[in-house]
Design a protein around this motif. Structure first.
Motif, short mmCIF file in Angstrom:
data_model
loop_
_atom_site.label_atom_id
_atom_site.label_comp_id
_atom_site.label_asym_id
_atom_site.label_seq_id
_atom_site.Cartn_x
_atom_site.Cartn_y
_atom_site.Cartn_z
N ALA A 60 -51.23 32.76 32.92
CA ALA A 60 -51.91 31.62 33.55
C ALA A 60 -51.65 31.55 35.05
CB ALA A 60 -51.47 30.32 32.89
N GLN A 61 -50.85 32.48 35.58
CA GLN A 61 -50.56 32.49 37.01
C GLN A 61 -51.75 33.08 37.77
OE1 GLN A 61 -47.47 31.19 38.28
NE2 GLN A 61 -47.52 30.47 36.15
N ASP A 62 -51.68 33.01 39.09
CA ASP A 62 -52.69 33.60 39.95
C ASP A 62 -51.97 34.54 40.93
OD1 ASP A 62 -54.98 34.26 41.26
OD2 ASP A 62 -55.04 32.45 42.50
N PRO A 63 -52.11 35.84 40.78
CA PRO A 63 -52.93 36.55 39.79
C PRO A 63 -52.28 36.53 38.41
CG PRO A 63 -51.67 38.12 41.07
CD PRO A 63 -51.40 36.78 41.68
N PRO A 64 -53.08 36.71 37.36
CA PRO A 64 -52.51 36.67 36.01
C PRO A 64 -51.81 37.97 35.65
CG PRO A 64 -54.86 37.11 35.91
CD PRO A 64 -54.55 36.86 37.36
N ALA A 65 -50.80 37.85 34.82
CA ALA A 65 -50.21 39.03 34.19
C ALA A 65 -51.04 39.32 32.95
CB ALA A 65 -48.76 38.77 33.82
N TYR A 66 -51.84 40.39 33.00
CA TYR A 66 -52.72 40.68 31.87
C TYR A 66 -52.07 41.58 30.83
CZ TYR A 66 -53.77 45.44 33.51
OH TYR A 66 -53.68 46.76 33.86
N TYR A 67 -50.92 42.17 31.21
CA TYR A 67 -50.22 43.06 30.28
C TYR A 67 -48.72 42.92 30.51
CZ TYR A 67 -48.34 47.36 28.20
OH TYR A 67 -47.60 48.24 27.46
N TYR A 107 -57.45 45.15 33.84
CA TYR A 107 -57.49 46.57 33.48
C TYR A 107 -58.20 47.38 34.56
CZ TYR A 107 -55.91 45.65 28.69
OH TYR A 107 -55.17 45.29 27.58
N GLN A 108 -59.20 46.80 35.22
CA GLN A 108 -59.95 47.52 36.24
C GLN A 108 -59.14 47.70 37.52
OE1 GLN A 108 -62.99 48.92 35.89
NE2 GLN A 108 -62.83 49.78 37.96
N LEU A 109 -58.45 46.65 37.96
CA LEU A 109 -57.68 46.71 39.20
C LEU A 109 -56.39 45.94 39.03
CD1 LEU A 109 -57.47 47.42 42.25
CD2 LEU A 109 -58.56 45.21 42.71
N LYS A 174 -62.16 54.98 41.67
CA LYS A 174 -62.87 53.81 41.16
C LYS A 174 -62.73 53.66 39.65
CE LYS A 174 -66.24 53.83 44.92
NZ LYS A 174 -67.67 53.97 45.31
N ALA A 175 -62.08 54.60 39.00
CA ALA A 175 -61.83 54.47 37.56
C ALA A 175 -60.85 53.32 37.34
CB ALA A 175 -61.26 55.77 37.01
N PRO A 176 -60.86 52.68 36.16
CA PRO A 176 -59.92 51.59 35.89
C PRO A 176 -58.47 52.05 36.07
CG PRO A 176 -61.62 51.69 34.21
CD PRO A 176 -61.79 52.91 35.04
N ASP A 177 -57.61 51.09 36.34
CA ASP A 177 -56.20 51.41 36.52
C ASP A 177 -55.44 51.55 35.20
OD1 ASP A 177 -56.21 51.55 39.29
OD2 ASP A 177 -55.99 49.39 39.51
N PHE A 178 -55.96 50.95 34.13
CA PHE A 178 -55.25 50.97 32.85
C PHE A 178 -56.30 51.00 31.75
CE2 PHE A 178 -51.87 48.96 29.97
CZ PHE A 178 -51.03 50.05 30.04
N SER A 405 -53.89 56.05 32.36
CA SER A 405 -54.56 55.97 33.66
C SER A 405 -55.89 56.70 33.53
CB SER A 405 -53.69 56.60 34.75
OG SER A 405 -54.32 56.55 36.01
N PRO A 406 -57.00 56.00 33.33
CA PRO A 406 -58.27 56.64 33.00
C PRO A 406 -58.87 57.44 34.15
CG PRO A 406 -58.28 54.28 32.47
CD PRO A 406 -57.11 54.53 33.35
#
Length: 582
Positions: A60-67, A107-109, A174-178, A405-406
């Motif tokens: 819920a933080q900014d930026p969020p921890a998505y993983y 996941y993208q950045l 430009k590929a996703p980071d994760f 790392s895609p």
């Protein structure tokens, strides 16, 4: 170690690989039943509870921890080493480490994104935690480390977003980071070892004492190691893993010195996972006898001048040739990094090898024939199951070894995200298996070798029989070259004279040219086990290949020392001085 320079290294000393058994080509993976119902560690529940608590807040933080991911690695290790007939070390230790991975953004950045020449993080902080199963202590450590890692990720992401506004980004960048991967839940049995060090203390004394019989051997070291490693992993994606792995290794190492100062080293390693397969004294002394004979010959052998001509690599040497020349350039993260040479990045679907050669990387294989493979594992260090990956099919490049790392066109991991404890996982080799559809017997391969020498009007060709290891440069701005360091090399003469042992050569070249010079292979594969060092540290790997005939190979003079051998012979071999042998 330089991030763009990799070596095959043993666990404790020098560069080392294990020459395995001769095996039929087209090996098949052994099928094993799934793990029986295992008892779940109480620490898994503790990790999951703290993960749930952390995710609720940090997402819920900014930026969020998505993983968020928690990994506990518990290692029990025994080491016994000796030198020249005496015991050097005998120890046993147990450690437990916690790693916390927090990714901020999406996941993208996210905070791991590399912009321009900004160096990606190569270290993943680890925290020592008690070896007692104390859930509250473990949760406390995870709590503190999660906060620390989130703050670092938050700061990194701000810098990345700013940098992206002023940097030109490549298509690969430009590929996703994760990558998004399916969660894995697997609770396997935990493993342990119970090793009596006393017999091994006697063995390393005896094994190294035997080397004292040779005046040419300046130093000898024998090391026995046993390791049981258990891993617990939970992630915010739903992965829950518990698995363990046991490894045993016996390393033999001797050193000598030629009259001109060149260092002469010989190695041999035994690796096994089942205590019942421990090598007996007969096998060890046989290996020692071969090592001693080769070292004594190499000390007296002439030095080879730089040359280009036909070469025959036995399976032992060929396996490392493919590891260095091809394998590192097929690691996925090297296709994404603008600072890498990206030798194969745009060559998927193109012919890069002769059409009779295929290469897979199969980390599901425990054995090849009767030989244990060091590159086997159940899950990689990012929680993705081990997989068999076809890299080259009849000479055509098909895929890369992929971590999470895609790449553009390769959106998912194939289970090759690997690292040494404390490093950040990147795509790495596991069990690199070379297969050929154009095989002849090794005797016929030698006959073809001699025909090539005659056809090229060369005075001799080089037979590469054993190697110390090698390294390769993959970074952009560096020469896209490799260097393989042979230990045992013979000149083979077209007129039928006996082969002559020589020394002081390194195999050098560039990958795109060298790989096209392979003209035939033998009909049996040989296994090498070793440890490979690169950006994410030292990881266990294996490679297997038949012997290969190369129409044109370049060798250069080996780096050498200017230190002369000792003036006096070893005390036991001095027949003049008081106290020496009579």
């Amino acid at each position: 170690m330089n991030a763009n320079r990799s070596r095959w290294i043993p666990y404790l000393i020098g560069l080392s690989l294990l020459a395995g058994l001769a095996l039929p080509l087209a090996p098949k993976a052994l099928a094993y039943p799934p793990d029986a119902q295992a008892q779940r560690s109480p620490l898994l529940a503790a990790l999951q509870a703290e993960l749930d608590r952390s995710l609720k807040t940090y997402s819920a933080q900014d930026p969020p921890a998505y993983y968020i991911g928690y990994t506990v690695t518990d290692t029990q290790r025994v080491d016994v080493s000796g030198s020249n007939g005496a015991l050097l070390n005998s120890s046993e230790a147990r450690t437990r480490w916690l790693e916390v991975a927090v990714r901020a953004g999406s996941y993208q950045l996210d905070d791991t994104h590399k912009v321009g020449e900004r160096q990606a993080q190569n270290e993943n902080p680890i925290v020592a935690v008690p070896v007692d199963n104390d859930p509250e202590m473990l949760r406390r450590a995870a709590w503190l480390e999660t906060d620390k890692q989130y703050r670092a990720a938050e700061e990194a992401l701000i810098k990345i977003k700013t940098g992206k506004e002023v940097k030109v980004e490549t298509a690969e960048g430009k590929a996703p980071d994760f990558s998004r991967e399916r969660p894995q839940v697997s609770i396997g049995p935990q493993v342990s070892i119970n090793v009596d060090r006393t017999p091994w203390e006697g063995k390393v004394r005896a094994y190294t004492k035997a080397f004292r019989e040779s005046a040419a051997i300046i130093n000898s070291i024998v090391t026995f190691s046993a390791q049981a490693q258990n891993v617990l992993q939970v992630t915010s994606e739903g992965t829950q893993l518990q698995f363990g792995q046991i490894r045993y290794r016996l390393e033999l190492f001797i050193q000598g010195k030629a009259p001109d100062g060149m260092d002469i080293d010989r190695y041999y390693n035994f690796d096994w996972v089942d205590p019942r397969e421990t090598p007996d004294d007969k096998a060890v002394y046989a290996a020692e006898s071969t090592m001693r004979k080769e070292l004594e010959g190499l000390v007296k052998a002439p030095i080879v001048d730089p040359t280009v001509g036909p070469a025959l690599l036995t399976g032992r040497a060929a396996a490392v040739f493919f590891h260095e020349v091809f394998g590192h350039r097929a690691e996925g993260h090297r296709q994404k990094d603008v600072n890498e040479g990206q030798t194969f990045s745009k060559k998927v679907g193109e012919q890069i090898l002769p059409p009779f050669l295929s290469i897979t990387d199969d980390t599901t294989m425990r054995k090849l024939g009767g030989q244990d493979l060091l590159g086997y594992y159940q899950f990689d260090d990012e929680g993705v199951p081990a997989q068999r990956v076809t890299l080259v099919d009849h000479g055509v490049l098909k895929s890369f070894e992929m971590s999470r790392s895609p790449l553009v066109g390769f959106p998912n991991s194939n289970g090759h995200g690997r690292r040494q404890l404390g490093a950040t996982p990147v795509s790495r080799q596991g069990n690199l298996i070379v297969q050929s559809s154009k095989t002849v017997s090794n005797a016929d391969l030698r006959a073809k070798f001699i025909e090539l020498i005659k056809a090229q009007h060369k005075p001799y060709g080089l037979l590469i029989d054993d190697i110390a290891g090698g390294f390769t440069f993959t970074g952009r701005g560096q020469p896209q070259a490799f260097q393989v360091q042979p230990l045992v090399v013979y000149e083979v003469f077209p007129d039928g004279r006996p082969d002559e042992l020589v020394r002081g050569v390194d195999i050098v070249g560039t990958p795109l040219a060298a790989l096209t010079k392979i003209v035939a292979t033998g009909d049996t594969a040989e296994v090498f086990n070793g440890y490979c060092g690169a950006e994410s540290g030292s990881v266990p790997v294996a490679a297997a290949s038949p012997a290969i005939l190369i129409s044109e190979m370049e060798v250069q003079k080996k780096e050498t020392s200017t230190d002369r051998p000792p003036i006096l012979p070893p005390p036991a071999h001095d027949v003049v001085k008081t106290g020496g042998a009579k």
